[in-house]
Design an enzyme around this catalytic site. Sequence first.
Site, PDB file in Angstrom:
ATOM      1  CG  HIS A 273      -3.158   3.674   0.247  1.00  0.00           C
ATOM      2  ND1 HIS A 273      -4.192   4.634   0.075  1.00  0.00           N
ATOM      3  CD2 HIS A 273      -4.068   2.591   1.051  1.00  0.00           C
ATOM      4  CE1 HIS A 273      -5.345   4.295   0.681  1.00  0.00           C
ATOM      5  NE2 HIS A 273      -5.261   3.133   0.874  1.00  0.00           N
ATOM      6  CG  HIS A 345      -9.947   8.558  -2.640  1.00  0.00           C
ATOM      7  ND1 HIS A 345     -10.226   8.329  -3.728  1.00  0.00           N
ATOM      8  CD2 HIS A 345      -9.512   7.582  -1.941  1.00  0.00           C
ATOM      9  CE1 HIS A 345     -10.402   7.121  -3.686  1.00  0.00           C
ATOM     10  NE2 HIS A 345      -9.651   6.603  -2.589  1.00  0.00           N
ATOM     11  CG  ASP A 529     -10.828  -2.133   3.206  1.00  0.00           C
ATOM     12  OD1 ASP A 529     -10.123  -1.794   2.301  1.00  0.00           O
ATOM     13  OD2 ASP A 529     -10.530  -1.851   4.423  1.00  0.00           O
TER      14      ASP A 529
END
Length: 695
Positions: A273, A345, A529
Amino acid sequence: MIHRIEILTAPQHADPVGQSLLARIRRFSQLAASDLPLDGLRTCAVYSFAAEALAEAGNVREALAGNGRGRALDAAAVRALGAELFADPVLHLTCVDGEGLERSPFDWYVEVGFRPGVTDNVGRTAQESLEQRLGHPLAEGHHVHTATGYFLRGRLTRAQVQALADEWLANELIQQVSVLSRAEAGAARERLFRLPRVELTQPIRVERFALARAADLLALSKARLLALSEPEAEAIRAYYAQPAVIAARRAAGLGPEATDVELEVLAQTWSEHCKHKIFNAEIDCTDERGRATVRSLYRTYVQGATRRVREALGPDDWCLSVFRDNAGVVRFDERWSFVFKVETHNSPSALDPYGGALTGIVGVNRDPFGTGRGAELLFNTDVFCFASPFHNGPLPPRLLHPRRIYEGVRLGVEHGGNKSGVPTVNGSVTFHERFLGKPLVFCGTGGLLPANLHGRPGWEKWIAPGDKIVMVGGRIGKDGIHGATFSSLELNENAPATAVQIGDPIVQKKMFDFLLLARDRGLYTAITDNGAGGLSSSVGEMARLSGGADIALDLAPLKYPGLQPWEIFVSEAQERMTLAVPPGQVPALLALSRDMDVESTVLGEFTASGVLRATYRGELVALLDMDFLHDGLPPMHIEARWQPPPQTHPTLHAPADLSAMLTTLLGRLNVCSKEAMVRQYDHEVQGASVLKPFT
């Protein structure tokens, strides 16, 4: 004592949720419809909370109960609360403490609620409503929990009801189910009158591992879901064996062994990821022309194509920030820059379609917002690839039916986008049987960033040593652990439930509103984030701008006590971000945070030490060289062979009845109207506010 508020559709009205679900079950259930005597289905919403949570109710409780100071709420007061807060007086019937079971006709009752620790967004908003009505917060450690009840009528067996629950009503990864017959419901108080609570009994400790052999680390990787390859395990072993590393660790009082915190941080930083290992691999490819080596598809073709375009543009180059931040930035006009990001996702949506897709949309929202010093979000775009919702063949173990995936993803994106106030303006849906094992769920977001902020380009971020690490937004829990390394694992029946984190779009929207004000007031200089990898990812990445970071994990606010230090560091959330705040701006930032009801916490500071340093209750639990953390990953090597497929030419036969053929084509899944899906998305919200920057 536990109170239950049960909101039912009044018996004189149709229950549209129950009717819709019943129609889908009859049409699409893998159980033979002819052998499924399901005659009726109605639903109810359940809100549960402990009576002791109202311990400080004071005058408001007295007014509600009408029975004197210091006494608990009675059934009439609880019913009044439910009717006022959760029910439509025209459509709904408000019951309390099991009355709904007594007053409803049913043969079987199924109640579905989240497992302990899983994010309950409806419960959180219900709790806020309850607290506002009471005039005070619930007692420390107490929450409102929600569930959905299903009243089934028909001569069903317990096995059939359980199968229906498994197939249509619940996802065992994140939800728990109670199945009760009519006879059992009257004596089911212990099963239904309970609240899911996270009870973590393991003592808080930091594990240490001597990495004498790479094979030992590979075994540990499998047990802990670190998803390390053999070359990666060897690189980590060699790092801890370096004399300079050993000396530095001993000088800091840590010892030569690797801690579980460090291994988890390395695993998430080196995950597919975060590092896109396949796209960055060295690929030896053989085809009909011979053998060639591609050193990184990403750098050669993706970055390479962009680089050639920018060279061709010359002084007219409109690319401002590409391949360096959470999203790409291009010039829009003299006042504004455009920010855009798309990501997938897939695996989370295969395990929990609703939570995975909701997390996908609110997750990609945070990427433009975490670019530069924060972009105002304008729109969402979504692309979905599913197997046919009419699939009637066998399914691999623990994989959900494509119809459930389709409907769950649609609902997740609807809730993620609509509740965030970000319109969904375009996208597409494709069906093919190859997506039976894993759907593709692409979510994208575009936003606007001021071209200049406080005298510097809006897409720039910077951190000075001494700037404070501030965590903003949602609290940390076990959900969302291993979200990064999960992307490096093959999806199978043992996939971890903790990898699916259900985002909270309402908390995220409040956080974004707060951060836009803080940005415009110049209260922070950098933002990113807490996506896959959580604080370890955000702090680890931001620390490259200053040269290091020092973070105290025990200061982080938790959803519940008992998390291990490594869990605190790597647990992700969509509604949580990290800021770099100059020391002089911390009081103003925290004051604004309190005024806007957004939780913000100072966790440490950025440094120029060259290391990522983490402590827990004063104990050093991680000490990693920044260079090794970000640049020590060995490249992946892949062998590829391309064999051109045989070329065949189709034979065309014009049918005699072209009208029938046209009708057939228009009915194909990849041709027919997608209006039933896209009309669920709000595409007009912000229609006026989006134009404000240009007036």
